[in-house]
Design a protein around this motif. Structure first.
Motif, PDB file in Angstrom:
ATOM      1  N   PHE A   7       0.815  -1.214   0.000  1.00  0.00           N
ATOM      2  CA  PHE A   7       0.000   0.000   0.000  1.00  0.00           C
ATOM      3  C   PHE A   7       0.848   1.264   0.000  1.00  0.00           C
ATOM      4  O   PHE A   7       0.378   2.340  -0.358  1.00  0.00           O
ATOM      5  N   CYS A   8       2.118   1.157   0.389  1.00  0.00           N
ATOM      6  CA  CYS A   8       2.997   2.326   0.518  1.00  0.00           C
ATOM      7  C   CYS A   8       3.060   3.101  -0.795  1.00  0.00           C
ATOM      8  O   CYS A   8       3.195   2.524  -1.882  1.00  0.00           O
ATOM      9  N   ARG A  12       3.956   1.999  -4.700  1.00  0.00           N
ATOM     10  CA  ARG A  12       3.028   2.186  -5.814  1.00  0.00           C
ATOM     11  C   ARG A  12       3.659   3.024  -6.926  1.00  0.00           C
ATOM     12  O   ARG A  12       3.427   2.780  -8.111  1.00  0.00           O
ATOM     13  N   ALA A  13       4.471   4.009  -6.541  1.00  0.00           N
ATOM     14  CA  ALA A  13       5.186   4.797  -7.554  1.00  0.00           C
ATOM     15  C   ALA A  13       6.174   3.922  -8.314  1.00  0.00           C
ATOM     16  O   ALA A  13       6.290   4.002  -9.544  1.00  0.00           O
ATOM     17  N   LEU A  14       6.861   3.043  -7.583  1.00  0.00           N
ATOM     18  CA  LEU A  14       7.843   2.176  -8.229  1.00  0.00           C
ATOM     19  C   LEU A  14       7.181   1.097  -9.081  1.00  0.00           C
ATOM     20  O   LEU A  14       7.804   0.576 -10.010  1.00  0.00           O
ATOM     21  N   ASP A  15       5.931   0.755  -8.785  1.00  0.00           N
ATOM     22  CA  ASP A  15       5.198  -0.154  -9.671  1.00  0.00           C
ATOM     23  C   ASP A  15       5.144   0.408 -11.088  1.00  0.00           C
ATOM     24  O   ASP A  15       5.169  -0.337 -12.072  1.00  0.00           O
ATOM     25  N   VAL A  16       5.085   1.734 -11.196  1.00  0.00           N
ATOM     26  CA  VAL A  16       4.996   2.401 -12.497  1.00  0.00           C
ATOM     27  C   VAL A  16       6.373   2.788 -13.023  1.00  0.00           C
ATOM     28  O   VAL A  16       6.669   2.617 -14.210  1.00  0.00           O
TER      29      VAL A  16
END
Length: 223
Positions: A7-8, A12-16
């Motif tokens: 959830f962090c 989530r930014a690094l997922d993209v």
């Protein structure tokens, strides 16, 4: 699950943005790349299939539009890219090595950082020879005018006004801001020759690398 599954917000930014090449593609678009070919010039080692895949991811995330323009979410990454550069310059953890030396990327960055207002009124040709590279990777010609700036990897036959002959590491050090122009000229193997007036002015033709220590406010670079 292809992402981190956390959830962090950082995760989530690094997922993209965390895949290899992704932030460098954003960097190229921030620096003015407007076509697929422009991005390839700025990232000469990226496979074209990988670039296509990363662009699809960035478009799906709403960071790049259907062309090659950053959206509002994309341009919001500018301070992120700048702070990453600042961290790399300020710390020993990302020290420059020979593996980072790339004549194609270097000369392309020089091309896009030309200050056309500082150029002479007539077109001038600057030839750059990297003495530690094979001719296919060591010879470049910049055709400079106030109307256009072109980088060539083959001799077009146009008369050369100024020659810069030097090892790759020396020119890179100057470009990154580690060496002044005067210090570059004192490096072993560095020679500038040609039209006397032009060769004394040529370093003023460039705005220099965007992320020099001075530009980033770093007074004690880690390199």
């Amino acid at each position: 699950m292809s992402g981190y599954g956390q959830f962090c917000a950082v995760a989530r930014a690094l997922d993209v943005l965390g895949e290899r090449w992704t932030l460098l593609i954003v960097r190229e678009l921030l620096l003015g790349a407007a076509t697929f070919t422009d991005i390839c010039h700025g990232l000469p080692r990226i496979p074209r299939a990988t670039l296509s895949a990363r662009l699809r991811t960035l478009r799906a995330a709403g960071i790049v539009d259907d062309g090659y323009r950053l959206t509002e979410a994309g341009t919001a990454l500018a301070p992120v890219v700048r702070e990453l550069a600042r961290w790399a310059v300020a710390t020993d953890s990302a020290a420059l090595t020979d593996d980072h030396l790339d004549t194609a990327a270097l000369t392309w960055d020089m091309r896009r950082r030309v200050d056309v207002g500082a150029l002479p009124e007539r077109t001038v040709v600057l030839a750059i020879e990297f003495t530690d590279r094979m001719p296919s990777d060591g010879n470049y010609w910049l055709h400079l005018s106030r109307a256009s700036v072109n980088l060539c990897r083959q001799d077009t036959g146009a008369p050369v006004d100024v020659w810069l002959t030097a090892p790759t590491a020396a020119v890179t050090g100057w470009w990154l801001g580690d060496l002044s122009w005067e210090q570059l000229l004192r490096q072993p193997g560095v020679r500038v020759h040609g039209d006397r007036a032009l060769r004394h002015r040529m370093h003023h033709w460039f705005k220099r690398y965007l992320f020099t220590p001075e530009a980033l406010g770093v007074t004690d670079p880690g390199r």
